[in-house]
Design an enzyme around this catalytic site. Structure first.
Site, mmCIF file in Angstrom:
data_model
loop_
_atom_site.group_PDB
_atom_site.id
_atom_site.type_symbol
_atom_site.label_atom_id
_atom_site.label_comp_id
_atom_site.label_asym_id
_atom_site.label_seq_id
_atom_site.Cartn_x
_atom_site.Cartn_y
_atom_site.Cartn_z
ATOM 1 C CG ASP A 137 41.578 63.807 49.503
ATOM 2 O OD1 ASP A 137 41.506 64.472 48.446
ATOM 3 O OD2 ASP A 137 42.655 63.461 49.993
ATOM 4 C CG HIS B 27 48.767 61.071 53.364
ATOM 5 N ND1 HIS B 27 48.979 62.126 54.229
ATOM 6 C CD2 HIS B 27 48.624 61.636 52.141
ATOM 7 C CE1 HIS B 27 48.970 63.249 53.560
ATOM 8 N NE2 HIS B 27 48.764 62.989 52.285
ATOM 9 C CD GLU C 250 47.403 61.727 57.592
ATOM 10 O OE1 GLU C 250 48.423 61.225 57.068
ATOM 11 O OE2 GLU C 250 47.221 62.959 57.676
HETATM 12 C C1 GLP Z 1 47.543 65.817 50.237
HETATM 13 C C2 GLP Z 1 46.406 65.043 49.520
HETATM 14 C C3 GLP Z 1 46.915 63.842 48.786
HETATM 15 C C4 GLP Z 1 48.217 64.205 48.085
HETATM 16 C C5 GLP Z 1 49.289 64.453 49.107
HETATM 17 C C6 GLP Z 1 50.603 64.963 48.525
HETATM 18 O O1 GLP Z 1 47.377 65.996 51.577
HETATM 19 N N1 GLP Z 1 45.302 64.669 50.347
HETATM 20 O O2 GLP Z 1 45.929 63.387 47.867
HETATM 21 O O3 GLP Z 1 48.640 63.154 47.263
HETATM 22 O O4 GLP Z 1 48.834 65.248 50.171
HETATM 23 O O5 GLP Z 1 50.529 66.300 48.157
HETATM 24 P P1 GLP Z 1 51.557 66.975 47.168
HETATM 25 O O6 GLP Z 1 51.280 66.423 45.824
HETATM 26 O O7 GLP Z 1 51.254 68.446 47.245
HETATM 27 O O8 GLP Z 1 52.914 66.631 47.656
#
Ligand code: GLP
Length: 236
Positions: free
Chosen positions: A63, A131, A136
């Protein structure tokens, strides 16, 4: 779903590294699906410092924030360059272009790239609301790459990377859940107590769009690498 429960983030990254190394050495990693967020950073550090050779591998990221130039410091394009690509050259790196004002065109282009390059191994993190990518709650399990609205909880969770919450983009281009499920093999990482509910809903609850990651129960080859805190609500 195979579970590997580890002590901490570093141990998780090491476990993931061994799986990736093995796939690469077996010749099974021609297309590598990558994720951003803080969770895979330790894994990327191990990959950066290793002698693994990705020069024959194509990467495809999940993404990108809409509205950010690839050179913006909080863009996922920038993150990937910094954390992995500058140190480890790949044959080709694909990420959505968040700067394309036409989200529909960008999504169709990106979905075609995924179709042409079927993903061998997909890395995933998970949001506190369950998510995956930026799919979402409510996202259909057969969704494909599209422009998505970020929910308030995600904007708040990601505000830590920006000067203020107002600067967090409100939309993104994300691979769909259906696009993710096409990957041959999936490795999901999660660390910390704030992921415990999402992990419980993903693993033990009946699959529902309320928890996008629960769609992974329908995939034949998923390994989750989680620490004890993220595993703390599991009962089985
Ligand atoms: C983000 C990304 C995801 C990620 C998630 C968790 O918004 N789009 O791909 O897995 O949130 O993030 P983190 O690893 O910083 O907790």
């Amino acid at each position: 779903m195979k579970k590997i429960i580890v002590k901490d983030n570093l141990e998780g990254a090491k476990a993931g590294f061994e799986i990736i190394k093995n796939e690469l050495e077996q010749g099974n990693l021609n297309v590598f699906g990558l994720a951003t967020g803080s969770t895979p950073e330790t894994l990327y550090a191990l990959l950066r410092e290793s002698d693994l050779d990705f020069s024959n591998t194509v990467s495809i990221n999940l993404d990108e924030y809409k509205g950010l130039e690839p050179t913006h410091e909080q863009s996922y394009n920038y993150f990937m360059k910094e954390k992995l690509f500058d140190a480890k050259p790949f044959k080709k790196n694909y990420l959505p272009n968040g700067a394309n004002p036409d989200g529909e065109e960008e999504s169709a282009k990106y979905e075609a790239i995924i179709q042409e390059n079927p993903i061998d191994l997909q890395i995933l993190g998970i949001g506190t609301n369950g998510h995956i990518g930026f799919n979402e709650p409510g996202s259909s399990f057969d969704s494909i790459t599209r422009e998505v609205d970020l929910v308030e909880a995600t904007i708040e969770a990601n505000a830590r990377f920006f000067e203020s919450k107002d600067e967090v983009p409100k939309t993104a281009i994300s691979m769909g859940i259906g696009s993710i499920l096409k990957a041959n093999k999936i490795l999901l990482f999660a660390y910390g107590e704030n992921k415990a509910d999402a992990i419980y809903n993903m693993v033990e609850k009946t699959p529902s769009t309320d928890c996008p990651a629960s769609a992974l129960q329908n995939h034949p080859d998923v390994t989750i690498i989680i620490d004890e805190a993220a595993a703390s609500k599991l009962t089985k």
